[in-house]
Design an enzyme around this catalytic site. Sequence first.
Site, mmCIF file in Angstrom:
data_model
loop_
_atom_site.group_PDB
_atom_site.id
_atom_site.type_symbol
_atom_site.label_atom_id
_atom_site.label_comp_id
_atom_site.label_asym_id
_atom_site.label_seq_id
_atom_site.Cartn_x
_atom_site.Cartn_y
_atom_site.Cartn_z
ATOM 1 N N LYS A 172 12.347 83.828 94.640
ATOM 2 C CA LYS A 172 13.334 84.762 95.166
ATOM 3 C C LYS A 172 13.116 84.849 96.669
ATOM 4 O O LYS A 172 12.027 85.202 97.127
ATOM 5 C CB LYS A 172 13.129 86.118 94.522
ATOM 6 C CG LYS A 172 14.159 87.114 94.982
ATOM 7 C CD LYS A 172 14.127 88.324 94.095
ATOM 8 C CE LYS A 172 15.240 89.265 94.449
ATOM 9 N NZ LYS A 172 15.149 90.482 93.625
ATOM 10 N N LYS B 50 16.855 82.210 93.236
ATOM 11 C CA LYS B 50 17.748 83.239 93.759
ATOM 12 C C LYS B 50 17.587 83.355 95.263
ATOM 13 O O LYS B 50 16.452 83.443 95.725
ATOM 14 C CB LYS B 50 17.380 84.565 93.084
ATOM 15 C CG LYS B 50 18.220 85.736 93.519
ATOM 16 C CD LYS B 50 17.803 86.956 92.730
ATOM 17 C CE LYS B 50 18.611 88.145 93.159
ATOM 18 N NZ LYS B 50 18.246 89.336 92.424
#
Length: 351
Positions: free
Chosen positions: A218, A272
């Site tokens: 992330k 992400k």
Amino acid sequence: MTSRDKSTAAGLKTAAASDVDAITGHRRMRRTRVADWSRRLTRETRLTVDDLIWPIFIIPGVNVTEPIAAMPGVSRMSVDRAVEAARMAADLGIPALATFPNVEMEHRDQTGSYALEPDNLINQATRAIKQAVPDIGVITDVALDPFTDHGHDGILRDGEIVNDETVRVLAAAAVHQADAGADIIAPSDMMDGRIGAIRQALDAAGHHSVSIMSYATKFASALYGPYREAIGTSGLLKGDKRTYYLDPANATEAIRDAGLDVEEGADMLMVKPGLCYLDICRALKDSYGLPVFAYQVSGEYSMIKAGDAAGYIDGEKVMMEKLLAFKRAGCDGILTYFAPEAARLIAKGAV
Ligand code: PBG
């Protein structure tokens, strides 16, 4: 000029003058593109409804649907409305939902203690959805940001997001989520060691079949803005998340970090945001062979909607092209706010 150069130049000249086929020969790439049937026959990647995970936002109350200004077409829903949405998603064939809560300010504090309430908003939603629509998968997010009064994913002490103490809270929160019926636990906080701690806690509580989808890589991205409005943290967040999310410049570090999650017991990996990080999707798929998912985040969604509203792009076509790009990069599926829209287009045979 050597004699070899001379003959090549001469060959090219003759070919150009007579027949292009002398140059291209069997290398005519356009043959398979010539008709729709052969384009379909040779298509390498396909987007199907089975690839879609739909993130939804939950708010307290009954019978409420609240549009999110920064995400045209997306609304926060009370639990009863979320159940209806789940039913609709299941009817469309969407395999799973990912739920995110927007809780009242009185439930937000320094340590995110509401995460540990067994019957908090997120767990109420899971119970209601699993009872009414048992066949849809429910993926719950584990992080403290919806529950802290500072909008960070972990416990803030003396200006620092403390790792190990946060991990203990996350593991306990994950067990409550599994008790409520969550099928997949998805830690989105990027603390070190949380996958192993959550796995141990789930197993100790008897939740052996509950999977972990790690938000393994992330990145500290500027693309999360609309989401923060959606869960009500944009006004709260002080500073940024660079002390725990990955630096967008670092691919090698991302792959190492994901490797630790694999060792600690992650069943699936997530990248992400999505489109800026297709290289990471491919690398994780090739490195670990686990199911890999991309999260097409709020900023990516809203940019497509804005471009479409302004008349600059054909939003539907751009949406489908970008979703397909994730598949081409090796993803097994995509978390996308477009899930119902894409599912309807796929059902119509529009792609
Ligand atoms: C944080 C979290 C984020 C998103 C989901 N959970 C990022 C953040 O606020 O820093 C982003 C989702 C999106 O932008 O669609 N735990």
